[in-house]
Design a protein around this motif. Structure first.
Motif, PDB file in Angstrom:
ATOM      1  N   UNK A  74       0.902  -1.100   0.552  1.00 51.28           N
ATOM      2  CA  UNK A  74       0.179   0.175  -0.384  1.00 51.28           C
ATOM      3  C   UNK A  74       0.783   1.054   0.007  1.00 51.28           C
ATOM      4  N   UNK A  75       0.319   1.986  -0.368  1.00 49.16           N
ATOM      5  CA  UNK A  75       0.361   3.663  -0.441  1.00 49.16           C
ATOM      6  C   UNK A  75       0.758   3.989   0.869  1.00 49.16           C
ATOM      7  N   UNK A  76       2.509   5.291   1.539  1.00 51.66           N
ATOM      8  CA  UNK A  76       2.700   5.787   2.212  1.00 51.66           C
ATOM      9  C   UNK A  76       0.924   6.022   3.231  1.00 51.66           C
ATOM     10  N   UNK A  77       0.591   5.850   3.971  1.00 47.97           N
ATOM     11  CA  UNK A  77      -0.328   6.876   4.927  1.00 47.97           C
ATOM     12  C   UNK A  77      -1.735   6.555   4.008  1.00 47.97           C
ATOM     13  N   UNK A  78      -1.880   5.290   3.552  1.00 51.24           N
ATOM     14  CA  UNK A  78      -2.883   4.035   3.017  1.00 51.24           C
ATOM     15  C   UNK A  78      -4.041   5.131   4.492  1.00 51.24           C
ATOM     16  N   UNK A  79      -3.645   3.872   5.218  1.00 51.68           N
ATOM     17  CA  UNK A  79      -4.511   3.482   6.321  1.00 51.68           C
ATOM     18  C   UNK A  79      -4.789   4.976   7.046  1.00 51.68           C
ATOM     19  N   UNK A 202      -0.480  13.609   3.091  1.00 55.60           N
ATOM     20  CA  UNK A 202      -0.487  15.236   2.771  1.00 55.60           C
ATOM     21  C   UNK A 202      -2.360  15.633   1.997  1.00 55.60           C
ATOM     22  N   UNK A 203      -3.105  14.564   1.817  1.00 59.21           N
ATOM     23  CA  UNK A 203      -4.314  15.215   1.232  1.00 59.21           C
ATOM     24  C   UNK A 203      -4.710  16.029   2.432  1.00 59.21           C
TER      25      UNK A 203
END
Length: 207
Positions: A74-79, A202-203
């Motif tokens: 998974x992409x970093x920070x997904x969870x 970042x979102x």
């Protein structure tokens, strides 16, 4: 006030393309990756490219596909970003031009609410090279999001989308807040905000 967030899956929540990982099983990852890259850049018809890519998977044991699907990175920070958005009372849905075998498993790991994707057809435990499902076409994401908005009674301004490829364009048109994440230029042009750092946290700056 955002009430619904729709994430793309491949190269947005998952680090890479699910189908490329599947194709590695039969040594066809370069062929599949090449087609995927062109499709995500908007150079190929999504439906035709999907059928072509899935045809390379013919003959693979479905158990092997499930094993690969349950070990995708998974992409970093997904969870973290999903948890953050849910704490704000936002429903999280995944739209994937990929496959339920991956998104259904990831739902249990990442904690989003539901996913719409495609199914790899199998017969006697072996992939046939055929595919069907909810996200077969280039405009599928937009059509399904339009229906979801009607069902949930949401306006455009209450919806946000996060994606990276050309097949995310149609859902961007249905959302008020559009985030292009490490995206192709074709999608960046339509985005409200662009995130080029490969970290979904970042979102948080925009929601």
């Amino acid at each position: 006030m955002i009430k619904l967030c729709v994430f793309d899956f491949d190269s947005t929540l998952m680090d890479g393309e699910t189908i490329t990982n599947f194709a590695k099983v039969v040594g066809k990852e370069k062929e599949v990756q090449s087609i995927t890259s062109r499709a995500m850049a908007g150079e190929l018809d999504f439906y035709e490219s999907l059928k072509q890519r899935v045809s390379y998977l013919k003959g693979i044991d479905s158990k092997k596909i499930k094993e690969v699907a349950q070990n995708l990175p998974f992409i970093e920070g997904a969870k973290d970003i999903i948890s953050y958005l849910k704490q704000k009372g936002i429903r999280i849905i995944v739209f994937s031009g990929g496959f339920h075998v991956a998104t259904d498993y990831a739902k249990e790991v990442l904690g989003y609410d539901a996913s719409f994707a495609n199914y790899l057809h199998e017969k006697n435990g072996v992939l046939t090279g055929n595919v069907g499902g909810e996200m077969m076409f280039g405009d599928s994401k937009g059509k399904v999001l339009k229906e979801l908005k009607a069902i949930l009674g949401l306006t455009k301004d209450e919806v946000m989308c996060v994606g990276d490829g050309a097949n995310d364009l149609s859902m961007f048109k249905e959302a008020g807040l559009k985030i292009a994440f490490c995206a192709n230029e074709v999608l960046k042009k339509e985005a409200t905000f662009i995130v080029d750092k490969k970290d979904l946290r970042e979102i948080k700056k925009y929601v």
